[in-house]
Design an enzyme around this catalytic site. Sequence first.
Site, PDB file in Angstrom:
ATOM      1  N   PRO A 148      -2.288  -9.323  -1.182  1.00 63.29           N
ATOM      2  CA  PRO A 148      -2.043 -10.757  -1.264  1.00 63.29           C
ATOM      3  C   PRO A 148      -0.580 -11.138  -1.452  1.00 63.29           C
ATOM      4  O   PRO A 148       0.156 -10.487  -2.199  1.00 63.29           O
ATOM      5  CB  PRO A 148      -2.857 -11.195  -2.494  1.00 63.29           C
ATOM      6  CG  PRO A 148      -3.111  -9.957  -3.262  1.00 63.29           C
ATOM      7  CD  PRO A 148      -3.175  -8.844  -2.246  1.00 63.29           C
ATOM      8  N   ASN A 149      -0.211 -12.172  -0.744  1.00 62.23           N
ATOM      9  CA  ASN A 149       1.111 -12.813  -0.798  1.00 62.23           C
ATOM     10  C   ASN A 149       2.220 -12.009  -0.128  1.00 62.23           C
ATOM     11  O   ASN A 149       3.341 -12.495   0.017  1.00 62.23           O
ATOM     12  CB  ASN A 149       1.508 -13.143  -2.255  1.00 62.23           C
ATOM     13  CG  ASN A 149       0.492 -14.049  -2.913  1.00 62.23           C
ATOM     14  OD1 ASN A 149       0.202 -15.117  -2.392  1.00 62.23           O
ATOM     15  ND2 ASN A 149      -0.095 -13.626  -4.023  1.00 62.23           N
TER      16      ASN A 149
ATOM     17  N   ARG B 205       9.252 -15.241   0.157  1.00 63.21           N
ATOM     18  CA  ARG B 205       8.689 -15.225  -1.198  1.00 63.21           C
ATOM     19  C   ARG B 205       9.683 -14.600  -2.180  1.00 63.21           C
ATOM     20  O   ARG B 205      10.047 -13.420  -2.019  1.00 63.21           O
ATOM     21  CB  ARG B 205       7.412 -14.388  -1.183  1.00 63.21           C
ATOM     22  CG  ARG B 205       6.828 -14.138  -2.532  1.00 63.21           C
ATOM     23  CD  ARG B 205       5.777 -13.034  -2.485  1.00 63.21           C
ATOM     24  NE  ARG B 205       5.228 -12.850  -3.815  1.00 63.21           N
ATOM     25  CZ  ARG B 205       4.470 -11.820  -4.166  1.00 63.21           C
ATOM     26  NH1 ARG B 205       4.173 -10.883  -3.282  1.00 63.21           N
ATOM     27  NH2 ARG B 205       4.027 -11.712  -5.389  1.00 63.21           N
TER      28      ARG B 205
ATOM     29  N   TYR C 165      11.998  -9.640  -3.824  1.00 64.30           N
ATOM     30  CA  TYR C 165      11.394  -8.902  -2.703  1.00 64.30           C
ATOM     31  C   TYR C 165      12.274  -8.826  -1.462  1.00 64.30           C
ATOM     32  O   TYR C 165      11.884  -8.194  -0.472  1.00 64.30           O
ATOM     33  CB  TYR C 165      10.048  -9.539  -2.343  1.00 64.30           C
ATOM     34  CG  TYR C 165       9.052  -9.507  -3.489  1.00 64.30           C
ATOM     35  CD1 TYR C 165       8.540  -8.303  -3.954  1.00 64.30           C
ATOM     36  CD2 TYR C 165       8.649 -10.684  -4.134  1.00 64.30           C
ATOM     37  CE1 TYR C 165       7.633  -8.262  -5.018  1.00 64.30           C
ATOM     38  CE2 TYR C 165       7.748 -10.657  -5.189  1.00 64.30           C
ATOM     39  CZ  TYR C 165       7.249  -9.449  -5.625  1.00 64.30           C
ATOM     40  OH  TYR C 165       6.360  -9.404  -6.679  1.00 64.30           O
TER      41      TYR C 165
ATOM     42  N   ASN D 296       0.190  -1.232  -0.659  1.00 66.08           N
ATOM     43  CA  ASN D 296       0.754  -2.140  -1.650  1.00 66.08           C
ATOM     44  C   ASN D 296      -0.281  -3.235  -1.856  1.00 66.08           C
ATOM     45  O   ASN D 296      -0.403  -4.155  -1.036  1.00 66.08           O
ATOM     46  CB  ASN D 296       2.084  -2.732  -1.171  1.00 66.08           C
ATOM     47  CG  ASN D 296       2.720  -3.609  -2.236  1.00 66.08           C
ATOM     48  OD1 ASN D 296       2.083  -3.964  -3.225  1.00 66.08           O
ATOM     49  ND2 ASN D 296       3.981  -3.977  -2.033  1.00 66.08           N
TER      50      ASN D 296
ATOM     51  N   ALA E 282      -0.937  -8.115  -6.342  1.00 62.02           N
ATOM     52  CA  ALA E 282      -1.506  -8.419  -7.661  1.00 62.02           C
ATOM     53  C   ALA E 282      -2.860  -7.746  -7.894  1.00 62.02           C
ATOM     54  O   ALA E 282      -3.253  -7.530  -9.051  1.00 62.02           O
ATOM     55  CB  ALA E 282      -1.624  -9.929  -7.833  1.00 62.02           C
TER      56      ALA E 282
ATOM     57  N   GLU F  92       0.371   4.707  -3.424  1.00 61.19           N
ATOM     58  CA  GLU F  92       0.596   3.349  -3.952  1.00 61.19           C
ATOM     59  C   GLU F  92       2.078   2.994  -3.843  1.00 61.19           C
ATOM     60  O   GLU F  92       2.941   3.770  -4.257  1.00 61.19           O
ATOM     61  CB  GLU F  92       0.159   3.310  -5.417  1.00 61.19           C
ATOM     62  CG  GLU F  92       0.320   1.949  -6.080  1.00 61.19           C
ATOM     63  CD  GLU F  92      -0.178   1.943  -7.526  1.00 61.19           C
ATOM     64  OE1 GLU F  92      -0.762   2.962  -7.983  1.00 61.19           O
ATOM     65  OE2 GLU F  92       0.026   0.923  -8.206  1.00 61.19           O
TER      66      GLU F  92
ATOM     67  N   HIS G 161       5.036  -0.135  -4.507  1.00 57.68           N
ATOM     68  CA  HIS G 161       5.469  -1.452  -4.976  1.00 57.68           C
ATOM     69  C   HIS G 161       6.938  -1.641  -4.651  1.00 57.68           C
ATOM     70  O   HIS G 161       7.751  -0.741  -4.914  1.00 57.68           O
ATOM     71  CB  HIS G 161       5.227  -1.627  -6.479  1.00 57.68           C
ATOM     72  CG  HIS G 161       3.778  -1.561  -6.819  1.00 57.68           C
ATOM     73  ND1 HIS G 161       2.905  -2.579  -6.503  1.00 57.68           N
ATOM     74  CD2 HIS G 161       3.038  -0.577  -7.376  1.00 57.68           C
ATOM     75  CE1 HIS G 161       1.688  -2.221  -6.869  1.00 57.68           C
ATOM     76  NE2 HIS G 161       1.740  -1.016  -7.398  1.00 57.68           N
TER      77      HIS G 161
ATOM     78  N   ARG H 126       9.169  -5.438 -15.232  1.00 56.15           N
ATOM     79  CA  ARG H 126       8.820  -6.862 -15.151  1.00 56.15           C
ATOM     80  C   ARG H 126       7.831  -7.217 -16.266  1.00 56.15           C
ATOM     81  O   ARG H 126       7.842  -6.593 -17.312  1.00 56.15           O
ATOM     82  CB  ARG H 126       8.269  -7.160 -13.749  1.00 56.15           C
ATOM     83  CG  ARG H 126       9.301  -6.832 -12.646  1.00 56.15           C
ATOM     84  CD  ARG H 126       8.752  -7.094 -11.257  1.00 56.15           C
ATOM     85  NE  ARG H 126       8.437  -8.504 -11.061  1.00 56.15           N
ATOM     86  CZ  ARG H 126       7.753  -8.969 -10.014  1.00 56.15           C
ATOM     87  NH1 ARG H 126       7.332  -8.137  -9.071  1.00 56.15           N
ATOM     88  NH2 ARG H 126       7.509 -10.266  -9.910  1.00 56.15           N
TER      89      ARG H 126
END
Length: 133
Positions: free
Chosen positions: A4-5, A12, A17, A67, A70, A91, A93, A100
């Site tokens: 998502p996103n 964004r 990012y 990735n 969320a 995985e 990111h 964060r």
Amino acid sequence: MNGPNLNLLGTREPEIYGHETFEEYFNGLKGKFDQELDLYYFQSNHEGAMIDKLHEVGFSYDGILLNAGAYTHTSIGLADAISSIKTPVLEIHISNVHARESFRSHSYLSPKCKGCIVGFGLKGYELGLLSFL
Ligand code: DQA
């Protein structure tokens, strides 16, 4: 596979990012690994669609870079899907999730994955591909 996103990469929160769209970056990767790898890209904002795609490719592909955005921090369904397939999942990111908010430090997916690459920006996807060569 992006969650998502991540379809909004480039616009964004570019301070986190970056300014590049994933499509631009992915086309570069396809050119770079042209001789060695067949690359396919899937993005969805929907957890179930991501689970369906893992089931679809997870018995025939050599590797999956995931990735999950969320959903990394919330989805037992995705974690179970990774456990249910044969293809190894790595995985990814873009940001350093450990630097964060504290909720980003927990991943339901990491224990099910072959490895994790975090914090190297979009370059993390290339590093992930190298691990499958
Ligand atoms: C992300 C980190 C997640 O915490 C966040 O929800 C994202 C992107 C990353 O690539 O840094 O959507 O997965």
